[in-house]
Design a protein around this motif. Sequence first.
Motif, mmCIF file in Angstrom:
data_model
loop_
_atom_site.group_PDB
_atom_site.id
_atom_site.type_symbol
_atom_site.label_atom_id
_atom_site.label_comp_id
_atom_site.label_asym_id
_atom_site.label_seq_id
_atom_site.Cartn_x
_atom_site.Cartn_y
_atom_site.Cartn_z
ATOM 1 N N GLY A 5 -28.109 26.619 28.744
ATOM 2 C CA GLY A 5 -27.586 27.907 29.165
ATOM 3 C C GLY A 5 -26.793 28.616 28.092
ATOM 4 O O GLY A 5 -26.438 29.787 28.244
ATOM 5 N N TRP A 6 -26.499 27.934 26.992
ATOM 6 C CA TRP A 6 -25.752 28.558 25.910
ATOM 7 C C TRP A 6 -26.490 29.787 25.379
ATOM 8 O O TRP A 6 -25.903 30.870 25.244
ATOM 9 C CB TRP A 6 -25.520 27.554 24.793
ATOM 10 C CG TRP A 6 -24.858 28.106 23.571
ATOM 11 C CD1 TRP A 6 -25.448 28.338 22.358
ATOM 12 C CD2 TRP A 6 -23.497 28.513 23.428
ATOM 13 N NE1 TRP A 6 -24.531 28.848 21.473
ATOM 14 C CE2 TRP A 6 -23.320 28.967 22.110
ATOM 15 C CE3 TRP A 6 -22.401 28.528 24.295
ATOM 16 C CZ2 TRP A 6 -22.109 29.434 21.629
ATOM 17 C CZ3 TRP A 6 -21.185 28.999 23.822
ATOM 18 C CH2 TRP A 6 -21.049 29.440 22.511
ATOM 19 N N GLY A 7 -27.787 29.645 25.113
ATOM 20 C CA GLY A 7 -28.568 30.778 24.623
ATOM 21 C C GLY A 7 -28.736 31.883 25.648
ATOM 22 O O GLY A 7 -28.455 33.046 25.351
ATOM 23 N N PRO A 8 -29.200 31.558 26.883
ATOM 24 C CA PRO A 8 -29.347 32.624 27.882
ATOM 25 C C PRO A 8 -28.066 33.393 28.159
ATOM 26 O O PRO A 8 -28.101 34.600 28.381
ATOM 27 C CB PRO A 8 -29.807 31.855 29.130
ATOM 28 C CG PRO A 8 -30.532 30.684 28.594
ATOM 29 C CD PRO A 8 -29.793 30.287 27.336
ATOM 30 N N VAL A 9 -26.914 32.712 28.145
ATOM 31 C CA VAL A 9 -25.657 33.401 28.439
ATOM 32 C C VAL A 9 -25.179 34.209 27.231
ATOM 33 O O VAL A 9 -24.904 35.415 27.328
ATOM 34 C CB VAL A 9 -24.572 32.398 28.871
ATOM 35 C CG1 VAL A 9 -23.211 33.078 28.964
ATOM 36 C CG2 VAL A 9 -24.924 31.782 30.225
ATOM 37 N N THR A 10 -25.061 33.573 26.069
ATOM 38 C CA THR A 10 -24.444 34.244 24.919
ATOM 39 C C THR A 10 -25.413 35.171 24.186
ATOM 40 O O THR A 10 -25.061 36.312 23.871
ATOM 41 C CB THR A 10 -23.886 33.202 23.937
ATOM 42 O OG1 THR A 10 -24.935 32.293 23.558
ATOM 43 C CG2 THR A 10 -22.760 32.399 24.578
ATOM 44 N N THR A 11 -26.621 34.695 23.899
ATOM 45 C CA THR A 11 -27.573 35.533 23.171
ATOM 46 C C THR A 11 -27.909 36.796 23.947
ATOM 47 O O THR A 11 -27.908 37.905 23.401
ATOM 48 C CB THR A 11 -28.864 34.746 22.866
ATOM 49 O OG1 THR A 11 -28.543 33.596 22.091
ATOM 50 C CG2 THR A 11 -29.851 35.607 22.099
ATOM 51 N N SER A 12 -28.200 36.646 25.240
ATOM 52 C CA SER A 12 -28.561 37.813 26.042
ATOM 53 C C SER A 12 -27.404 38.794 26.151
ATOM 54 O O SER A 12 -27.595 40.010 26.086
ATOM 55 C CB SER A 12 -28.995 37.367 27.440
ATOM 56 O OG SER A 12 -30.154 36.572 27.373
ATOM 57 N N THR A 13 -26.176 38.276 26.315
ATOM 58 C CA THR A 13 -25.017 39.163 26.416
ATOM 59 C C THR A 13 -24.798 39.934 25.120
ATOM 60 O O THR A 13 -24.553 41.148 25.128
ATOM 61 C CB THR A 13 -23.754 38.356 26.761
ATOM 62 O OG1 THR A 13 -23.958 37.671 27.997
ATOM 63 C CG2 THR A 13 -22.551 39.269 26.896
ATOM 64 N N LEU A 14 -24.887 39.250 23.987
ATOM 65 C CA LEU A 14 -24.680 39.915 22.703
ATOM 66 C C LEU A 14 -25.788 40.925 22.408
ATOM 67 O O LEU A 14 -25.527 42.011 21.885
ATOM 68 C CB LEU A 14 -24.595 38.877 21.586
ATOM 69 C CG LEU A 14 -23.359 37.978 21.622
ATOM 70 C CD1 LEU A 14 -23.448 36.894 20.548
ATOM 71 C CD2 LEU A 14 -22.087 38.795 21.423
ATOM 72 N N LEU A 15 -27.025 40.593 22.761
ATOM 73 C CA LEU A 15 -28.113 41.540 22.560
ATOM 74 C C LEU A 15 -27.941 42.774 23.435
ATOM 75 O O LEU A 15 -28.291 43.887 23.038
ATOM 76 C CB LEU A 15 -29.459 40.878 22.851
ATOM 77 C CG LEU A 15 -29.972 39.864 21.826
ATOM 78 C CD1 LEU A 15 -31.258 39.228 22.324
ATOM 79 C CD2 LEU A 15 -30.208 40.533 20.473
ATOM 80 N N SER A 16 -27.401 42.579 24.642
ATOM 81 C CA SER A 16 -27.254 43.694 25.572
ATOM 82 C C SER A 16 -26.245 44.724 25.090
ATOM 83 O O SER A 16 -26.250 45.866 25.552
ATOM 84 C CB SER A 16 -26.844 43.179 26.959
ATOM 85 O OG SER A 16 -25.521 42.673 26.943
#
Length: 307
Positions: free
Chosen positions: A155-166
Amino acid sequence: MPTLLLVAIAGFLAQLVDGSLGMGFGVTATTGLLAVGTAPVMASASVHLAKIGTAVVSGAAHWRMRNVDWRMVGWLALPGGIGGFLGASVLSSVAAGSARGWMALLLVVLGSYVVLRFSAWSTPVRSSGLTPAGRRWLIPLGSIGGFVDSVGGGGWGPVTTSTLLSTGRILPRRTVGTVNTSELIVSLGATTGFLLHNGGSAWKWPVTLGLLIGGVVAAPLAAWLVRILPVRVLGVGAGGLIVFSNSRLLLDTVGVPQTPGVLLTTALGLVWAAGLVWAIRSEVRQRRSARLGATDADEHDYAYEAR
């Protein structure tokens, strides 16, 4: 030997997803481990121990390619490591039966998030970077991402990567490189938590070794796959697979009878298939429009030269 082979297949599939999307190794690997009957604590602990090795290699590669924003790493990694340690402590204190249900629920949520991230949500990137005030928000983001990563086995990628990309302020390659580099500290924090609360019993070495072997074999294929398959199709396919794989376990946990459960799972599978068809058709239309636009531009240039 059969266990090692099955886990290697799970690691192989997980690396295909992660290498193509920049997220999903933990979520996909944990889903595979739960499917073959691995206990939730052992699944998450094994995934995080394996990710220490993959994070070192990935972080070094991104550093050499200048994909890492070290100021963001400083704000993101340490809270992520603390969150990972706390998440491992919580998961280790929960009974195995209830932990399996909670993990299945979390994986369904994360899988749904991945589907939405690569289908309905799209934000243009302005590449202006985060302000100092914006970087302070990385502290709660890293803490939540690390905690979710340990409790859910990923969940590290789905939570942090998606938030930063958004936010639309950070280049995708910088986002992926920074998040992957920070993951080393998160995995170390989670592994420390599992070690303190469970000792050596948190791991079965064939599980960790299988994940490493599968991931190493899949890495070159994932690099090739991302060149030929569109990200939208990969995101919808991988996220839908995570949701579909964990839905049956979640329904069993909440006590849904077998017949309604089969019907619900079948309906979910049909929705997933429809989503894949939509993603493929959308990609075909987009590429066709791009080709037509290029053709129109060429004809316009030709007419201009003829005049």
